[in-house]
Scaffold this motif. Sequence first.
Motif, short mmCIF file in Angstrom:
data_model
loop_
_atom_site.label_atom_id
_atom_site.label_comp_id
_atom_site.label_asym_id
_atom_site.label_seq_id
_atom_site.Cartn_x
_atom_site.Cartn_y
_atom_site.Cartn_z
N HIS A 112 -16.31 9.00 -4.18
CA HIS A 112 -16.37 7.95 -3.10
C HIS A 112 -16.29 6.73 -3.70
O HIS A 112 -15.76 5.66 -3.15
N GLU A 113 -16.79 6.58 -5.13
CA GLU A 113 -16.82 5.23 -5.62
C GLU A 113 -15.26 4.89 -6.12
O GLU A 113 -14.97 3.66 -5.96
N ILE A 114 -14.46 5.83 -6.30
CA ILE A 114 -13.06 5.54 -6.47
C ILE A 114 -12.48 4.74 -5.05
O ILE A 114 -11.80 3.80 -5.25
N SER A 115 -12.80 5.30 -3.93
CA SER A 115 -12.16 4.96 -2.86
C SER A 115 -12.62 3.43 -2.54
O SER A 115 -12.13 2.51 -1.95
N THR A 116 -13.94 3.04 -2.98
CA THR A 116 -14.58 1.94 -2.98
C THR A 116 -13.89 0.73 -3.69
O THR A 116 -13.55 -0.20 -3.42
N LEU A 117 -13.44 1.30 -5.08
CA LEU A 117 -12.86 0.22 -5.74
C LEU A 117 -11.76 0.19 -5.29
O LEU A 117 -11.06 -1.17 -5.44
N PHE A 118 -10.83 1.12 -4.91
CA PHE A 118 -9.61 0.61 -4.05
C PHE A 118 -9.57 -0.03 -2.89
O PHE A 118 -8.69 -0.77 -2.76
N LEU A 119 -10.46 -0.05 -2.22
CA LEU A 119 -10.93 -0.90 -1.06
C LEU A 119 -11.14 -2.46 -1.77
O LEU A 119 -10.60 -3.29 -1.14
N PHE A 120 -11.62 -2.64 -2.86
CA PHE A 120 -11.84 -4.14 -3.55
C PHE A 120 -10.35 -4.62 -3.82
O PHE A 120 -10.04 -5.62 -3.64
N ALA A 121 -9.46 -3.74 -4.58
CA ALA A 121 -8.20 -3.97 -4.70
C ALA A 121 -7.39 -4.39 -3.32
O ALA A 121 -6.30 -5.09 -3.61
N THR A 227 -19.45 -10.43 9.96
CA THR A 227 -19.00 -10.94 8.68
C THR A 227 -17.96 -9.77 8.52
O THR A 227 -16.99 -9.98 7.79
N ILE A 228 -18.26 -8.42 8.67
CA ILE A 228 -17.30 -7.29 8.54
C ILE A 228 -16.14 -7.88 9.12
O ILE A 228 -15.00 -7.55 8.56
N LYS A 229 -15.70 -8.09 10.23
CA LYS A 229 -15.00 -8.69 10.89
C LYS A 229 -13.87 -9.75 10.30
O LYS A 229 -12.79 -9.54 10.29
N GLN A 230 -14.97 -10.50 9.76
CA GLN A 230 -14.16 -11.82 9.43
C GLN A 230 -13.24 -11.40 8.02
O GLN A 230 -12.23 -11.70 7.83
N VAL A 231 -14.19 -10.51 7.18
CA VAL A 231 -13.84 -10.35 5.79
C VAL A 231 -12.67 -9.09 5.96
O VAL A 231 -11.68 -9.22 5.30
N SER A 232 -12.59 -8.39 6.77
CA SER A 232 -11.61 -7.08 6.75
C SER A 232 -10.72 -6.88 8.06
O SER A 232 -9.91 -5.88 8.03
N GLN A 233 -10.97 -7.75 8.89
CA GLN A 233 -10.31 -7.61 10.26
C GLN A 233 -10.46 -6.26 10.90
O GLN A 233 -9.57 -6.01 11.66
#
Length: 292
Positions: A112-121, A227-233
């Motif tokens: 799961h840490e990998i998918s979090t990193l790709f979310l950052f990307a 906040t989540i809506k603002q950052v990620s739509q």
Amino acid sequence: MTDKLLEPITIELVKEKHPGSSLDNDMLLIPEIAGLPFPTEARRMQCIFVALCLRGRANYSVDTAQHVISPNDVILISHGQVLSDYMFSPDFSGMGFLISPGFFSEIVKDVHEISTLFLFARYHPISQLRPDEMATFKEYFFMLKAKIDDYDHHFRRDVVRSVITTMIYDLGNTIYRIQHADYRKQPRSEKIFYDFIKLLELNFRHERRVGWYALQLGLTPKYLSETIKQVSQRTPNEWIDNYVVMELRVLLKNSTNSIKQIADEMHFPNQSFLGKYFKEHVGQSPTEYRRS
């Protein structure tokens, strides 16, 4: 422009116009990006695009945000994002690959840490590679091509999956390096978003209440949602549903557990509740999906 007007970019469609080394419709290697027949209008990605700029410069927009890439930059465009306004310098050269969301999820489902990193990307789509990282990317690319093109190999798909998994780990390490360097510079809203996603990845199997996540983060549910809506739509509920549905798809396709066992594992009240939830989000019952 609404989603209904946006034509998709899929691996299958790209293969029709730019044949190359491919693994069914799960992966397509592109040795020279400049040779791709880029459309003149905006298109929505129905796959993940990872590319490395070798020479020259390129301009493009993702979700209307303008980006410029230069040599040694690796870019990542995620499933669901809208790609448009491409411009390339005459000397531009790059290599990359397309991978289906399902194949990517299959690869990272236990990491799961990998998918979090790709979310950052997703929100920081351009990363500058060091010379050793550049060399590693190119080595992986040509190894993948050799393995994909080896149709006589009995374990061809498994070998390709192993190579791309290792490549994703190394690419994830690069993203981690950049994320770690930039973390203190991130606005508070982005920190909240990444903290929410990390918490979600650890708990989505048994906790699906926005209020619970807000409590863990020391925030009100309203502030977390805004906040989540603002950052990620996307709303927190949409993120929660995304993770739950992705995991259900993986379990239905890749395990022999009964639907009742999956319902228990995912902490649904009962099998019937899981069935209604899955059909609402996927359009098929769990049984139909498993058979398809």
